[in-house]
Design a protein around this motif. Structure first.
Motif, PDB file in Angstrom:
ATOM      1  N   PRO A  48       1.250  -8.685   1.518  1.00  0.00           N
ATOM      2  CA  PRO A  48       2.217  -7.609   1.324  1.00  0.00           C
ATOM      3  C   PRO A  48       2.970  -7.374   2.574  1.00  0.00           C
ATOM      4  CG  PRO A  48      -0.001  -6.557   1.559  1.00  0.00           C
ATOM      5  CD  PRO A  48      -0.256  -8.235   1.710  1.00  0.00           C
ATOM      6  N   LYS A  49       4.282  -7.293   2.344  1.00  0.00           N
ATOM      7  CA  LYS A  49       5.105  -7.143   3.623  1.00  0.00           C
ATOM      8  C   LYS A  49       5.633  -5.533   3.455  1.00  0.00           C
ATOM      9  CE  LYS A  49       5.522 -11.382   4.533  1.00  0.00           C
ATOM     10  NZ  LYS A  49       5.084 -11.890   5.927  1.00  0.00           N
ATOM     11  N   LEU A  50       4.564  -4.740   3.864  1.00  0.00           N
ATOM     12  CA  LEU A  50       4.471  -3.249   3.960  1.00  0.00           C
ATOM     13  C   LEU A  50       5.459  -2.861   4.985  1.00  0.00           C
ATOM     14  CD1 LEU A  50       0.831  -2.516   3.041  1.00  0.00           C
ATOM     15  CD2 LEU A  50       2.683  -2.687   1.513  1.00  0.00           C
ATOM     16  N   TRP A  51       5.556  -3.504   6.150  1.00  0.00           N
ATOM     17  CA  TRP A  51       6.453  -3.271   7.179  1.00  0.00           C
ATOM     18  C   TRP A  51       7.603  -4.074   7.683  1.00  0.00           C
ATOM     19  CZ3 TRP A  51       0.849  -2.986   7.011  1.00  0.00           C
ATOM     20  CH2 TRP A  51       0.442  -2.005   7.296  1.00  0.00           C
ATOM     21  N   GLY A  52       8.120  -4.795   6.555  1.00  0.00           N
ATOM     22  CA  GLY A  52       9.195  -5.679   6.436  1.00  0.00           C
ATOM     23  C   GLY A  52       8.858  -7.163   6.466  1.00  0.00           C
ATOM     24  N   VAL A  53       9.788  -7.680   5.782  1.00  0.00           N
ATOM     25  CA  VAL A  53       9.570  -9.228   5.499  1.00  0.00           C
ATOM     26  C   VAL A  53       9.400  -9.840   6.597  1.00  0.00           C
ATOM     27  CG1 VAL A  53      10.576  -8.936   3.241  1.00  0.00           C
ATOM     28  CG2 VAL A  53      12.136  -9.566   4.994  1.00  0.00           C
ATOM     29  N   ASP A  54      10.029  -9.553   7.805  1.00  0.00           N
ATOM     30  CA  ASP A  54       9.887 -10.240   8.956  1.00  0.00           C
ATOM     31  C   ASP A  54       8.913 -10.039   9.807  1.00  0.00           C
ATOM     32  OD1 ASP A  54      11.238  -7.799   9.489  1.00  0.00           O
ATOM     33  OD2 ASP A  54      12.359  -8.625  11.148  1.00  0.00           O
ATOM     34  N   ARG A  55       7.999  -9.250   9.719  1.00  0.00           N
ATOM     35  CA  ARG A  55       6.924  -8.949  10.476  1.00  0.00           C
ATOM     36  C   ARG A  55       5.725  -9.143   9.954  1.00  0.00           C
ATOM     37  NH1 ARG A  55       7.737  -3.111  13.382  1.00  0.00           N
ATOM     38  NH2 ARG A  55       6.536  -4.347  14.869  1.00  0.00           N
ATOM     39  N   MET A  56       4.761 -10.159  10.666  1.00  0.00           N
ATOM     40  CA  MET A  56       3.652 -10.289   9.931  1.00  0.00           C
ATOM     41  C   MET A  56       2.499  -9.301  10.256  1.00  0.00           C
ATOM     42  SD  MET A  56       1.503 -13.951  11.268  1.00  0.00           S
ATOM     43  CE  MET A  56       2.720 -14.891  10.621  1.00  0.00           C
ATOM     44  N   SER A  57       1.666  -9.164   9.175  1.00  0.00           N
ATOM     45  CA  SER A  57       0.577  -8.341   9.212  1.00  0.00           C
ATOM     46  C   SER A  57      -0.283  -8.478   8.219  1.00  0.00           C
ATOM     47  CB  SER A  57       1.361  -6.915   9.094  1.00  0.00           C
ATOM     48  OG  SER A  57       1.731  -6.682   8.005  1.00  0.00           O
ATOM     49  N   THR A  58      -1.050  -7.617   7.768  1.00  0.00           N
ATOM     50  CA  THR A  58      -2.010  -7.735   6.683  1.00  0.00           C
ATOM     51  C   THR A  58      -2.208  -6.520   5.834  1.00  0.00           C
ATOM     52  OG1 THR A  58      -4.127  -6.931   7.795  1.00  0.00           O
ATOM     53  CG2 THR A  58      -3.707  -9.226   7.902  1.00  0.00           C
ATOM     54  N   TYR A  59      -2.970  -6.478   4.502  1.00  0.00           N
ATOM     55  CA  TYR A  59      -2.754  -5.298   3.835  1.00  0.00           C
ATOM     56  C   TYR A  59      -3.204  -4.013   4.389  1.00  0.00           C
ATOM     57  CZ  TYR A  59      -7.715  -5.273   2.937  1.00  0.00           C
ATOM     58  OH  TYR A  59      -8.998  -5.177   3.071  1.00  0.00           O
ATOM     59  N   PHE A  60      -4.005  -3.970   5.595  1.00  0.00           N
ATOM     60  CA  PHE A  60      -4.322  -2.693   6.251  1.00  0.00           C
ATOM     61  C   PHE A  60      -3.991  -2.582   7.821  1.00  0.00           C
ATOM     62  CE2 PHE A  60      -7.394  -5.886   6.940  1.00  0.00           C
ATOM     63  CZ  PHE A  60      -8.121  -5.715   8.095  1.00  0.00           C
ATOM     64  N   ALA A  61      -3.721  -3.692   8.228  1.00  0.00           N
ATOM     65  CA  ALA A  61      -3.357  -3.641   9.723  1.00  0.00           C
ATOM     66  C   ALA A  61      -1.974  -3.853   9.895  1.00  0.00           C
ATOM     67  CB  ALA A  61      -4.001  -5.028  10.352  1.00  0.00           C
ATOM     68  N   ASP A  62      -1.231  -2.806  10.538  1.00  0.00           N
ATOM     69  CA  ASP A  62       0.102  -2.704  10.632  1.00  0.00           C
ATOM     70  C   ASP A  62       0.280  -3.694  11.842  1.00  0.00           C
ATOM     71  OD1 ASP A  62       0.384  -1.540  13.277  1.00  0.00           O
ATOM     72  OD2 ASP A  62      -0.808  -0.122  12.343  1.00  0.00           O
ATOM     73  N   PRO A  63       2.026  -3.982  11.848  1.00  0.00           N
ATOM     74  CA  PRO A  63       2.288  -5.080  12.913  1.00  0.00           C
ATOM     75  C   PRO A  63       1.795  -4.641  14.297  1.00  0.00           C
ATOM     76  CG  PRO A  63       3.961  -4.477  11.427  1.00  0.00           C
ATOM     77  CD  PRO A  63       2.786  -3.855  11.026  1.00  0.00           C
ATOM     78  N   LEU A  64       1.581  -3.305  14.792  1.00  0.00           N
ATOM     79  CA  LEU A  64       1.310  -3.204  15.925  1.00  0.00           C
ATOM     80  C   LEU A  64      -0.021  -3.305  16.199  1.00  0.00           C
ATOM     81  CD1 LEU A  64       2.951   0.541  16.465  1.00  0.00           C
ATOM     82  CD2 LEU A  64       3.789  -1.667  17.000  1.00  0.00           C
ATOM     83  N   VAL A  65      -0.946  -3.213  15.454  1.00  0.00           N
ATOM     84  CA  VAL A  65      -2.463  -3.492  15.575  1.00  0.00           C
ATOM     85  C   VAL A  65      -2.675  -4.971  15.400  1.00  0.00           C
ATOM     86  CG1 VAL A  65      -4.639  -3.407  14.631  1.00  0.00           C
ATOM     87  CG2 VAL A  65      -3.203  -1.169  14.758  1.00  0.00           C
TER      88      VAL A  65
END
Length: 439
Positions: free
Chosen positions: A141-158
């Motif tokens: 799920p692109k919860l923080w923008g389509v261009d930022r890799m992350s997971t459903y719970f770990a935000d891009p910073l973590v």
């Protein structure tokens, strides 16, 4: 003796699994923490070794006390702040209590002379490979923008600073403990490359300023140079080379280059007169200004969890901070772990956060100088781990999320204990176990 030795190692192997699904399964680190505590307590009960603390304290008293004080500090800070505010809320003890629970790991690992880095050299690069495959196989799920890799719970910073930290540790562990086989070297190199790639793809700048420091540390370790013997000119050259490496890494990535350029642009355009702009970099500056005003008003007791507590905000804050910035600072934190802790729990919170970074660093640096192989390589991994987290904490909260508090608490306890532990020959129980296995 043989079965006792093997059981201890099984537990250490279990603890070393904590990086494996850290970024792919939200509760993984908390599961390791809770079950690990149960296993450690069971070990002490069934082996009847808990009351015999002679070998735990022998030669390690000051480090053990420092480690236990560090792990207790967050809970003590919340209690002291709550007492001064006459307001106790159980949810404020959630993350801090995980450090207190991790004290069991510290005692167990020192008691058994655990060697956690021996197993982390496998599990950390494997964790990065699993995370990479998870990104490819499963739609995220692109919860923080389509261009930022992350997971459903770990935000891009973590996601970004953990990937970077694991990548650097993978690289540092190459031939660190012993001569690695070719498959293991390739696994660690893959882990390093994947860690850098995942961090860049997260679009996060968090933690990257640790890279020059880590490069210098690894260089000094390679040549076994003592700090007091380092030539200033030589050190300057090393830092310059590390900085060039960092710049090239960002330059080769268009995403990273855009994010870095944007940060400089937002910093230069920040207005100190009137309402400051709500940009990524601008808000971080505004958060520090809000924090300084709150600290002046509540220096000792703090204000508690700013997202759930009601308190008076200084009047002048609204003169430079927009409602959006104020809301974000109070509900999402001040994007700095030490500052956020100080705001919430006053001077006690600030000191507790500082202890979580600098007590381990002091232990690692001291034990690194002892020169024994186990002390040295566990200390080196511990230094890299702590430096990466500290640098990351300067631009985001690294302990606010429960799964991250559990992860850091377990890792720092095991690394400190493994660095503190004496050589295995000093433990008669383990020496007998090794002898029986070899025979």
């Amino acid at each position: 003796m043989r079965s006792a030795f093997i059981e201890k190692n099984y537990l250490v192997i279990f603890f070393s699994l904590i990086p494996i699904f850290l970024l792919t399964y939200r509760s993984w680190s908390s599961i390791i923490l809770i079950f690990g505590c149960v296993f450690c307590i069971a070990y002490f009960i069934f082996t009847k070794n808990f009351l015999n603390a002679t070998d735990i304290f022998s030669g390690n008293r000051k480090f053990l006390i420092a480690g236990l004080a560090m792990l207790a500090a967050p809970t003590v800070a919340v209690f002291a702040s709550s007492y001064l505010r006459s307001e106790f809320n159980d949810y404020e003890f959630d993350s801090p209590s995980r450090f207190l629970l991790a004290s069991v790991f510290l005692l167990f690992a020192i008691k058994t002379r655990a060697d956690i880095s021996k197993y982390l050299q496998y599990t950390i690069p494997i964790a990065l490979i699993i995370t990479f495959l998870h990104q490819i196989i499963f739609q995220q799920p692109k919860l923080w923008g389509v261009d930022r890799m992350s997971t459903y719970f770990a935000d891009p910073l973590v996601f970004g600073y953990i990937s970077l930290t694991f990548g650097l540790i993978s690289f540092a562990s190459i031939n660190l403990i012993s001569k690695d086989s070719l498959p293991l070297v390739l696994t660690k190199i893959s882990g390093f490359g994947i860690g850098i790639y995942l961090s860049i793809m997260s679009g996060s700048r968090t933690g990257w300023f640790a890279v020059p420091v880590i490069v210098v540390i690894l260089w000094l370790d390679k040549f076994r140079a003592s700090i007091h013997k380092i030539n200033i000119r030589y050190t300057f050259v090393l830092i310059s080379l590390a900085t060039v490496f960092l710049v090239l890494t960002f330059t080769l990535s268009s995403t990273s280059k855009e994010r870095l350029n944007l940060a400089f642009q937002e910093f230069s355009q920040y207005s100190w007169n009137g309402i400051a702009p709500d940009t990524s970099t601008g808000q971080r500056i505004t958060f520090i200004r809000i924090a300084s005003d709150l600290l002046v008003k509540h220096p000792v007791s703090g204000v508690g969890d700013t997202a759930r507590q009601s308190f008076d905000i200084p009047e002048n804050v609204s003169k430079y901070a927009s409602p959006a910035s104020i809301h974000m600072a109070l509900h999402s934190g001040f994007h700095n772990q030490i500052v956020t802790n100080a705001i919430r729990y006053g001077i006690f919170g600030g000191v507790a956060a500082i202890m979580l970074f600098f007590v381990p660093l002091l232990i690692f640096i001291h034990q690194y100088k002892k020169g024994t192989s186990m002390n040295r390589y566990n200390s080196l991994i511990g230094i890299i781990f702590t430096v990466c987290f500290f640098v990351s904490s300067l631009s985001t909260e690294v302990f606010d999320l429960k799964y991250m508090a559990s992860f850091y608490a377990v890792m720092i306890s095991l690394l400190c204990a493994s660095a503190i532990s004496s050589t295995i020959s000093s433990n008669p129980e383990l020496s007998d176990g090794l002898t029986s296995i070899n025979t």
